[in-house]
Design an enzyme around this catalytic site. Structure first.
Site, mmCIF file in Angstrom:
data_model
loop_
_atom_site.group_PDB
_atom_site.id
_atom_site.type_symbol
_atom_site.label_atom_id
_atom_site.label_comp_id
_atom_site.label_asym_id
_atom_site.label_seq_id
_atom_site.Cartn_x
_atom_site.Cartn_y
_atom_site.Cartn_z
ATOM 1 N N THR A 21 0.923 -1.217 0.022
ATOM 2 C CA THR A 21 -0.084 -0.052 0.044
ATOM 3 C C THR A 21 0.933 1.315 0.022
ATOM 4 O OG1 THR A 21 -1.700 1.257 1.270
ATOM 5 C CG2 THR A 21 -0.163 -0.080 2.569
ATOM 6 N N ASP A 22 0.427 2.465 -0.606
ATOM 7 C CA ASP A 22 1.000 3.525 -0.284
ATOM 8 C C ASP A 22 0.849 4.185 0.822
ATOM 9 O OD1 ASP A 22 -1.567 4.567 -0.909
ATOM 10 O OD2 ASP A 22 -0.885 6.208 -1.981
ATOM 11 N N LYS A 23 1.279 5.438 1.311
ATOM 12 C CA LYS A 23 1.314 5.911 2.722
ATOM 13 C C LYS A 23 0.177 6.950 2.662
ATOM 14 C CE LYS A 23 4.810 9.365 1.709
ATOM 15 N NZ LYS A 23 3.915 10.589 1.481
ATOM 16 N N THR B 171 -3.563 6.249 3.633
ATOM 17 C CA THR B 171 -3.514 4.861 3.994
ATOM 18 C C THR B 171 -2.782 4.779 5.736
ATOM 19 O OG1 THR B 171 -3.698 4.047 1.891
ATOM 20 C CG2 THR B 171 -2.914 2.504 3.771
#
Length: 429
Positions: free
Chosen positions: A287-289, A292
């Site tokens: 996942t990207d930051k 998220t």
């Protein structure tokens, strides 16, 4: 791409476990066993209906999301300002951009006044970037550039204008835009079939081959030994169908459809029921930051007054928030921000001022009126706003925020004070 109800039905019918049921039903019907054929058809239809209804609901929600992703744009056509759907914007249109607008297409900025855009959708960086007007010759264009970075003369489809105004000429739409290229790259990915689908397909083929071989062998022996080839064919087919695992396809299809229905209760869209199995067998989640692991928001973490730092961020005890000088500093930050904030930093000042119950009011208690805003410039990285009391005859109040060195110049501080504040700003950083 959109999927019509017919396309959804055809995709469902391509599942090997459902094809097995339908083929078995057809064979039973062909050889005079209508009851068995009806039972198999009903089971296959029930699982089909559950899957089709679930995926059609998902497509309907996706259509709604597509409509939300198509912003309305203010364009200049034939000298007239027109508000049109973003999907109708074409190359060469002049688009008027202002705070809060969603950019409908990639465009070249022709005029800009403190124009800033949030390009986190494309770059993952939540800090807005400044835009500068293209200063080249008419009819030319700057070299292509990637989203991100300050003072670019381009705006990109899907980004959000968080400050200022501007005029831009559309240069790319649809799949040719920076946002569209993401869709093109996603469309080029050939998804691997889920493991359960592969295993089911292999199981169907194995049982089909074994059942077919045993059926042919039984029919041949029956015909040779008894001489009745019609009875031999019926016996062979009955034996072959008895060996086929009709229950497996029904159970698996219903489980997948019910899984999609249950996960939809958690507001997760399942475009294809088979994806549930892929999700369940995942061992690593990438996942990207932004949005998220982080909230994609800013907050005023601390304020320094006379060398002393007061923590104001989330989790602080609130000590010192009643200090008059601190409240004045917060009020200055509020008055240097846009009255209707879109920029994350402006939103942070508004949030803190709201916690302290502060608002720009004059000595008579009436709200101050915003007179003018001087936006960011390349040669002066600060925003200055002029306020006046509502009566109209009071003194003007100038409030600024921006890069420390720019604010020091605006305040005309003595050299010693500037050096001290530079040191404190560096220490906080």
């Amino acid at each position: 791409r959109r999927r019509s109800p017919l396309r959804i039905v055809l995709d469902v019918l391509r599942e090997p476990m459902l094809l097995l049921l339908l083929v078995g039903s057809a064979i039973y019907l062909l050889f005079g066993e209508p009851l068995e054929a009806i039972i198999l058809t009903v089971f296959a239809s029930l699982s089909d209906i559950i899957t089709v209804v679930q995926e059609f609901r998902t497509e309907s929600v996706l259509d709604t999301l597509r409509d939300l992703a198509s912003p309305r744009a203010l364009v200049i056509r034939d000298g007239q300002h027109r508000r049109i759907p973003g999907r109708e914007v074409v190359r060469g249109d002049l688009v008027i951009l202002s705070e809060g607008d969603r950019v409908p297409a990639d465009a070249l900025v022709l005029a800009a006044e403190d124009l800033r855009a949030d390009e986190s959708l494309l770059t993952g960086e939540s800090v807005p970037v400044r835009k500068a007007a293209f200063d080249g010759k008419p009819g030319t264009a700057p070299a292509p550039a990637r989203p991100g970075g300050d003072d670019q003369p381009r705006v990109y489809s899907g980004s959000l204008v968080v400050g200022g105004t501007g005029t831009a000429e559309v240069t790319a739409t649809g799949s040719n835009s920076a946002l569209g290229q993401i869709g093109v790259s996603l469309a080029s990915i050939d998804p691997e079939p889920p493991r359960l689908r592969r295993q089911t397909g292999r199981l169907v083929r194995i049982f089909g081959l074994v059942g077919g071989f045993v059926a042919i062998l039984a029919a041949t022996l029956h015909g040779l030994l008894r001489g009745d080839w019609y009875e031999a064919a019926l016996a062979g087919i009955a034996l072959g169908m008895a060996m086929l695992p009709e229950e497996f396809p029904v159970v698996l299809a219903v489980f997948m459809a019910m899984g999609a229905w249950r996960i939809s209760k958690a507001r997760v869209l399942t475009r294809q029921a088979a994806a549930i199995e892929s999700l369940g067998s995942a061992t690593v989640l990438c996942t990207d930051k932004t949005g998220t692991l982080t909230q994609n928001r800013m907050a005023v973490q601390a304020i320094r007054l006379d060398g002393e730092t007061v923590v104001t961020g989330p989790g602080s005890t609130g000590e010192g928030l009643a200090d008059p000088e601190l409240r004045e500093a917060v009020l200055c930050g509020l008055m240097a921000s846009a009255p209707r904030p879109a920029d994350p930093m402006d939103v942070a000042f508004h949030d803190l001022a709201g916690r302290l119950g502060l608002a720009p009011v004059g000595a008579d208690g009436a709200p101050l009126q915003l007179v003018h805003t001087f936006g960011l410039r390349r040669d002066l990285l600060a925003v200055t706003q002029l306020w006046r009391e509502s009566a109209g005859n009071g003194d003007l109040i100038a409030v600024a925020k921006g890069a420390p060195e720019a604010v020091f110049v605006l305040c005309q501080l003595p050299e010693a004070a500037t050096a001290r504040l530079h040191f404190e700003a560096t220490e906080m950083a």
